[in-house]
Design a protein around this motif. Sequence first.
Motif, PDB file in Angstrom:
ATOM      1  N   VAL A  92      67.626  26.642  54.147  1.00 19.28           N
ATOM      2  CA  VAL A  92      67.301  28.127  54.417  1.00 19.28           C
ATOM      3  C   VAL A  92      66.544  28.467  53.046  1.00 19.28           C
ATOM      4  O   VAL A  92      67.329  28.692  52.334  1.00 19.28           O
ATOM      5  CB  VAL A  92      68.751  28.909  54.726  1.00 19.28           C
ATOM      6  N   PRO A  93      65.519  29.098  53.164  1.00 24.61           N
ATOM      7  CA  PRO A  93      64.687  29.198  54.322  1.00 24.61           C
ATOM      8  C   PRO A  93      64.042  27.695  54.640  1.00 24.61           C
ATOM      9  O   PRO A  93      64.033  26.990  53.728  1.00 24.61           O
ATOM     10  CB  PRO A  93      63.430  30.202  53.792  1.00 24.61           C
ATOM     11  N   LEU A  94      63.501  27.570  56.037  1.00 22.86           N
ATOM     12  CA  LEU A  94      62.722  26.145  56.099  1.00 22.86           C
ATOM     13  C   LEU A  94      61.822  25.812  55.189  1.00 22.86           C
ATOM     14  O   LEU A  94      60.961  26.774  54.378  1.00 22.86           O
ATOM     15  CB  LEU A  94      61.961  26.375  57.599  1.00 22.86           C
ATOM     16  N   HIS A  95      61.983  24.752  54.802  1.00 22.21           N
ATOM     17  CA  HIS A  95      60.851  24.255  53.965  1.00 22.21           C
ATOM     18  C   HIS A  95      59.898  23.098  54.934  1.00 22.21           C
ATOM     19  O   HIS A  95      60.406  22.159  55.215  1.00 22.21           O
ATOM     20  CB  HIS A  95      61.641  23.191  52.841  1.00 22.21           C
ATOM     21  N   VAL A  96      58.712  23.575  54.689  1.00 19.17           N
ATOM     22  CA  VAL A  96      57.432  22.831  55.438  1.00 19.17           C
ATOM     23  C   VAL A  96      56.508  22.469  54.304  1.00 19.17           C
ATOM     24  O   VAL A  96      56.311  22.735  53.419  1.00 19.17           O
ATOM     25  CB  VAL A  96      56.978  23.810  56.412  1.00 19.17           C
ATOM     26  N   GLU A  97      56.215  20.867  54.564  1.00 22.78           N
ATOM     27  CA  GLU A  97      55.105  20.403  53.847  1.00 22.78           C
ATOM     28  C   GLU A  97      54.222  19.883  54.611  1.00 22.78           C
ATOM     29  O   GLU A  97      54.364  19.142  55.851  1.00 22.78           O
ATOM     30  CB  GLU A  97      55.886  19.284  52.912  1.00 22.78           C
ATOM     31  N   TYR A  98      53.007  19.806  54.198  1.00 26.23           N
ATOM     32  CA  TYR A  98      51.784  19.091  54.840  1.00 26.23           C
ATOM     33  C   TYR A  98      51.446  17.854  53.833  1.00 26.23           C
ATOM     34  O   TYR A  98      51.257  18.102  52.889  1.00 26.23           O
ATOM     35  CB  TYR A  98      50.899  20.319  54.837  1.00 26.23           C
ATOM     36  N   ALA A  99      51.011  16.693  54.519  1.00 32.08           N
ATOM     37  CA  ALA A  99      50.637  15.787  53.748  1.00 32.08           C
ATOM     38  C   ALA A  99      49.597  15.003  54.609  1.00 32.08           C
ATOM     39  O   ALA A  99      49.539  14.939  55.898  1.00 32.08           O
ATOM     40  CB  ALA A  99      51.687  14.780  53.569  1.00 32.08           C
ATOM     41  N   LEU A 100      48.919  14.127  53.866  1.00 29.19           N
ATOM     42  CA  LEU A 100      47.733  13.424  54.442  1.00 29.19           C
ATOM     43  C   LEU A 100      48.307  12.306  55.396  1.00 29.19           C
ATOM     44  O   LEU A 100      49.255  11.521  54.674  1.00 29.19           O
ATOM     45  CB  LEU A 100      46.616  13.050  53.421  1.00 29.19           C
ATOM     46  N   THR A 101      47.884  12.006  56.317  1.00 23.92           N
ATOM     47  CA  THR A 101      48.176  10.674  57.126  1.00 23.92           C
ATOM     48  C   THR A 101      47.322   9.555  56.644  1.00 23.92           C
ATOM     49  O   THR A 101      46.379   9.796  55.658  1.00 23.92           O
ATOM     50  CB  THR A 101      48.034  10.824  58.504  1.00 23.92           C
ATOM     51  N   GLY A 102      47.552   8.466  57.086  1.00 24.54           N
ATOM     52  CA  GLY A 102      46.613   7.275  56.805  1.00 24.54           C
ATOM     53  C   GLY A 102      45.218   7.690  56.923  1.00 24.54           C
ATOM     54  O   GLY A 102      44.006   7.392  56.268  1.00 24.54           O
ATOM     55  N   LEU A 103      44.905   8.137  58.249  1.00 27.05           N
ATOM     56  CA  LEU A 103      43.609   8.518  58.519  1.00 27.05           C
ATOM     57  C   LEU A 103      43.240   9.721  57.659  1.00 27.05           C
ATOM     58  O   LEU A 103      41.811   9.496  57.136  1.00 27.05           O
ATOM     59  CB  LEU A 103      43.563   9.189  60.027  1.00 27.05           C
ATOM     60  N   GLY A 104      43.861  10.658  57.293  1.00 27.33           N
ATOM     61  CA  GLY A 104      43.560  11.701  56.326  1.00 27.33           C
ATOM     62  C   GLY A 104      42.987  11.254  54.945  1.00 27.33           C
ATOM     63  O   GLY A 104      42.343  11.605  54.331  1.00 27.33           O
ATOM     64  N   ARG A 105      43.922  10.193  54.550  1.00 26.17           N
ATOM     65  CA  ARG A 105      43.613   9.563  53.345  1.00 26.17           C
ATOM     66  C   ARG A 105      42.306   8.973  53.077  1.00 26.17           C
ATOM     67  O   ARG A 105      41.569   8.828  52.087  1.00 26.17           O
ATOM     68  CB  ARG A 105      44.700   8.695  52.956  1.00 26.17           C
ATOM     69  N   SER A 106      42.019   8.312  54.230  1.00 24.47           N
ATOM     70  CA  SER A 106      40.732   7.331  54.613  1.00 24.47           C
ATOM     71  C   SER A 106      39.518   8.687  54.418  1.00 24.47           C
ATOM     72  O   SER A 106      38.474   8.139  53.780  1.00 24.47           O
ATOM     73  CB  SER A 106      40.705   6.474  55.719  1.00 24.47           C
ATOM     74  N   VAL A 107      39.712   9.333  55.023  1.00 19.37           N
ATOM     75  CA  VAL A 107      38.238  10.557  55.127  1.00 19.37           C
ATOM     76  C   VAL A 107      38.285  11.445  53.693  1.00 19.37           C
ATOM     77  O   VAL A 107      37.498  11.741  53.425  1.00 19.37           O
ATOM     78  CB  VAL A 107      38.547  11.494  56.304  1.00 19.37           C
ATOM     79  N   ALA A 108      39.383  11.392  53.028  1.00 15.74           N
ATOM     80  CA  ALA A 108      39.552  12.094  51.493  1.00 15.74           C
ATOM     81  C   ALA A 108      38.639  11.284  50.574  1.00 15.74           C
ATOM     82  O   ALA A 108      37.901  12.173  49.934  1.00 15.74           O
ATOM     83  CB  ALA A 108      41.029  12.086  51.082  1.00 15.74           C
TER      84      ALA A 108
END
Length: 129
Positions: A92-108
């Motif tokens: 409280v409040p909600l904690h939201v995180e965004y992270a690269l997936t394996g596919l995201g890391r490869s295109v990074a």
Amino acid sequence: MKSEGGRAMTMECATGKHDPHDVYAAQCPCREVLDLLANKWSALAIGAMEEGPQRFGHLQRRLQGVSPKVLTQTLRRLESAGFVARTIYPAVPLHVEYALTGLGRSVAIPLAGLRAWVEDHLDEIQPVS
């Protein structure tokens, strides 16, 4: 890859789900992916997440000039395509995180090269209006 009578090179689909990939073909699904990744906010968001999982507010501060609406749309598209994972932590409040997936890391990797190239050559490029 193959060439057909001097036409553009195409790559056979490894999964068999699509006809040969040719980003220049009007109906090739590659175009949607290219459109997503060539978007400045997508390229910058992916770059910001190279540092590790990020909360929405941190991404918005890091990507100066992006509106909350556009950042939300960008993150949703990246998540839908499989480049980003969204994790909700019950708090409280909600904690939201965004992270690269394996596919995201490869295109990074190629996107980081493009960002570096732009920074290195900006003085040689005519102003874009």
